[in-house]
Design a protein around this motif. Structure first.
Motif, PDB file in Angstrom:
ATOM      1  N   ASN A  83      -3.636  14.881   4.063  1.00  0.00           N
ATOM      2  CA  ASN A  83      -3.674  14.731   2.615  1.00  0.00           C
ATOM      3  C   ASN A  83      -2.433  15.290   1.912  1.00  0.00           C
ATOM      4  O   ASN A  83      -2.428  15.492   0.699  1.00  0.00           O
ATOM      5  CB  ASN A  83      -4.933  15.363   2.002  1.00  0.00           C
ATOM      6  N   ARG A  90      -4.922   6.336  -8.607  1.00  0.00           N
ATOM      7  CA  ARG A  90      -6.196   6.715  -9.217  1.00  0.00           C
ATOM      8  C   ARG A  90      -6.170   8.190  -9.579  1.00  0.00           C
ATOM      9  O   ARG A  90      -5.587   9.006  -8.865  1.00  0.00           O
ATOM     10  CB  ARG A  90      -7.351   6.429  -8.253  1.00  0.00           C
ATOM     11  N   SER A 144     -10.065  13.038  -5.248  1.00  0.00           N
ATOM     12  CA  SER A 144     -10.218  12.522  -3.884  1.00  0.00           C
ATOM     13  C   SER A 144      -9.104  11.559  -3.509  1.00  0.00           C
ATOM     14  O   SER A 144      -8.902  11.279  -2.321  1.00  0.00           O
ATOM     15  CB  SER A 144     -11.575  11.830  -3.730  1.00  0.00           C
ATOM     16  N   PHE A 145      -8.371  11.052  -4.497  1.00  0.00           N
ATOM     17  CA  PHE A 145      -7.274  10.125  -4.228  1.00  0.00           C
ATOM     18  C   PHE A 145      -5.897  10.758  -4.424  1.00  0.00           C
ATOM     19  O   PHE A 145      -4.887  10.165  -4.063  1.00  0.00           O
ATOM     20  CB  PHE A 145      -7.376   8.892  -5.134  1.00  0.00           C
ATOM     21  N   HIS A 165      -3.015  13.316  -3.557  1.00  0.00           N
ATOM     22  CA  HIS A 165      -2.561  14.178  -2.478  1.00  0.00           C
ATOM     23  C   HIS A 165      -2.345  15.594  -3.013  1.00  0.00           C
ATOM     24  O   HIS A 165      -2.044  15.797  -4.187  1.00  0.00           O
ATOM     25  CB  HIS A 165      -1.270  13.633  -1.872  1.00  0.00           C
ATOM     26  N   THR A 172      -2.577   0.585 -10.981  1.00  0.00           N
ATOM     27  CA  THR A 172      -3.393   1.764 -11.244  1.00  0.00           C
ATOM     28  C   THR A 172      -4.750   1.373 -11.800  1.00  0.00           C
ATOM     29  O   THR A 172      -4.880   0.371 -12.511  1.00  0.00           O
ATOM     30  CB  THR A 172      -2.695   2.719 -12.232  1.00  0.00           C
ATOM     31  N   TRP A 204       0.873  -1.170   0.000  1.00  0.00           N
ATOM     32  CA  TRP A 204       0.000   0.000   0.000  1.00  0.00           C
ATOM     33  C   TRP A 204       0.910   1.220   0.000  1.00  0.00           C
ATOM     34  O   TRP A 204       1.860   1.309   0.772  1.00  0.00           O
ATOM     35  CB  TRP A 204      -0.878  -0.051   1.243  1.00  0.00           C
ATOM     36  N   GLU A 236      -8.671  10.399  -9.742  1.00  0.00           N
ATOM     37  CA  GLU A 236      -9.638  11.321  -9.146  1.00  0.00           C
ATOM     38  C   GLU A 236      -9.002  12.191  -8.060  1.00  0.00           C
ATOM     39  O   GLU A 236      -8.121  11.753  -7.323  1.00  0.00           O
ATOM     40  CB  GLU A 236     -10.807  10.543  -8.539  1.00  0.00           C
TER      41      GLU A 236
END
Length: 250
Positions: free
Chosen positions: A176, A201, A205-206, A208, A233, A166, A203
């Motif tokens: 973030n 990703r 929201s993913f 940083h 990815t 991860w 988007e």
């Protein structure tokens, strides 16, 4: 945990289900229109392509599967998994002529499963890591591993070519923003292991804040600054475009 699982249904029953997009902010127009595909159908998509398209299947939850499913021939989930790969011609160690014809990596969070599979195929294997402080899934024993220790990496390198951590275990985050770079990549490379972090990703929201909502800036950071060897990815087209634009041969 009490629930319904894939193993509770026949393939015919599973084929009645329609696949849905799990993220609400992604395109929902195809929800329910396509059925779940089998492993062999997944392979056929790659093999029907006009160019070499590699696959990176995961041995998913082998501990649970082997507890719930008993095959009549006494084999395990891993045996069945490798049999399908061999059926479609997937073989060869990483970088070999055989492997380059049909590229495949095998991934799993279960180290015991990977060590078992190592006796069945020489295809390259990657050990997935979620959080270095949590219990590791294992088909032989339940134990805590110091995943970042040199001794453990020295052990696992006998069975895998790399780790798939991860990405927050490689670079920690705070509010973030990127925070501290850990020594996981350095230790893995010192053991001769590749590092393929997940999951990238596009988007916002993913992404940083450091990357200013630009996935190409994120790819550049991880590949050229952190020095990872591969990436998981959801947006393979973006990564392919980045590689083409930044390749020395382009």
């Amino acid at each position: 945990m009490t629930d319904w699982f894939v193993v509770d249904f026949t393939l015919e029953e599973l084929k009645l289900l329609g696949v849905n997009q799990r993220f609400s902010f992604r395109d929902q127009q195809y929800n329910g229109k396509f059925p779940i595909i089998t492993f062999e159908e997944y392979i056929s998509i790659a093999q029907d392509a006009k160019r070499v398209v590699g696959i990176y299947p995961e041995i998913k939850n082998p501990v649970f599967i082997n507890q719930q499913v008993k095959w009549s021939d006494g084999k395990k989930f891993e045996d069945k998994f490798v049999e399908i790969l061999k059926k479609y011609g997937y073989k060869g160690s990483y970088g070999s002529k055989e492997w380059l014809k049909q590229r495949a990596f095998i991934q799993s969070f279960a180290p015991g499963s990977l060590t078992y599979v190592a006796n069945l195929t020489d295809l390259p294997k990657v050990f997935l890591i979620d959080d270095v402080t949590i219990r590791t899934e294992d088909t032989n024993q339940q134990t805590y591993y110091e995943l970042t220790s040199g001794s453990y990496l020295d052990f696992i390198k006998n069975y895998v070519i790399g780790i798939g951590p991860w990405k927050d275990t490689v670079v920690t985050t705070k509010n973030n923003y990127l925070d501290e770079v850990t020594d996981l990549v350095a230790k893995a490379h010192a053991c001769g292991l590749q590092v393929h972090p997940y999951t990238f990703r596009n988007e916002n929201s993913f992404l940083h804040y450091d990357f200013h909502q630009d996935p190409y800036v994120e790819y550049d950071y991880w590949i050229n600054k952190i020095g990872v060897d591969g990436l998981f990815t959801d947006f393979t087209g973006s990564l392919h475009n980045f590689q083409e634009k930044t390749s020395p041969l382009s």
